[in-house]
Design a protein around this motif. Structure first.
Motif: not given
Length: 191
Positions: A8-11, A39-46, A76-77
């Motif tokens: 989500r908003k990241m590669p 379904e796995v969604v990965l994202y980083v909060e800003k 993330m890992y």
């Protein structure tokens, strides 16, 4: 068993995708439940003040049940590792409380009656008059017992869960209390 990994908003790099598929896939293989879609969604909060910005959100779908896990960590890992461990716990809870109970109760007959929707329509009209409705979600109220609803609210990770009581065919709302435990809103029977 299928696993979809998205950002989500990241590669999402190939190494990160492979790591997520391996960890979540191993968690799903432990319980051997079919069919199971993840379904796995990965994202980083800003937010720079957040000490744990890397988040992993996992949604599992199986035979009418949804199991949801969300975990944030420093990288993330680590977030994927913690989410995979939570997935195993949630799947174990699902298997012991839902599947095993269904196997024991195969011979019980389930009474299904139409759910009265006039009160829900009236409530939606009142809400629309006060504020703008941002999202509408249609759901089916399945007949459940209070114990089955408690299992569902735990598996979903939501603060509330609406269902039809199997014995009375009335709509109930189960909600998580801030202090301890759960609350139950029961529909009043018309006199």
């Amino acid at each position: 068993m299928s696993i979809t990994v998205a950002g989500r908003k990241m590669p999402v790099t190939d190494a990160l995708r492979q790591y997520a598929e391996e960890k979540i896939g191993n968690s799903m293989k432990v319980m051997d439940i079919d069919p199971l879609v993840a379904e796995v969604v990965l994202y980083v909060e800003k937010n720079p003040a957040n000490p744990r910005p890397a988040c992993c959100e996992v949604t599992l779908r199986t035979k009418g049940h949804i199991i949801r896990v969300e975990e944030c960590e420093e990288d993330m890992y680590a977030a994927i590792d913690v989410a995979a461990a939570k997935v195993v716990r949630q799947l174990r809870k699902y298997k012991t409380k839902v599947i095993d109970r269904k196997l024991r109760a195969v011979d019980e007959t389930i009474r299904t009656e139409p759910v009265p929707t006039k009160d829900l329509d009236q409530l939606m009209e009142e809400l629309a008059a006060d504020e703008e409705v941002v999202r509408v979600k249609e759901i089916e109220f399945e007949p459940l017992t209070e114990e089955e609803a408690l299992v569902k609210i735990d598996l979903l990770g939501h603060d509330f869960f609406a269902y039809t009581d199997r014995d009375t065919s009335m709509v109930n709302v189960l909600y998580r209390r801030d202090d301890v435990g759960y609350g139950l809103l029961k529909q009043r029977e018309e006199a």
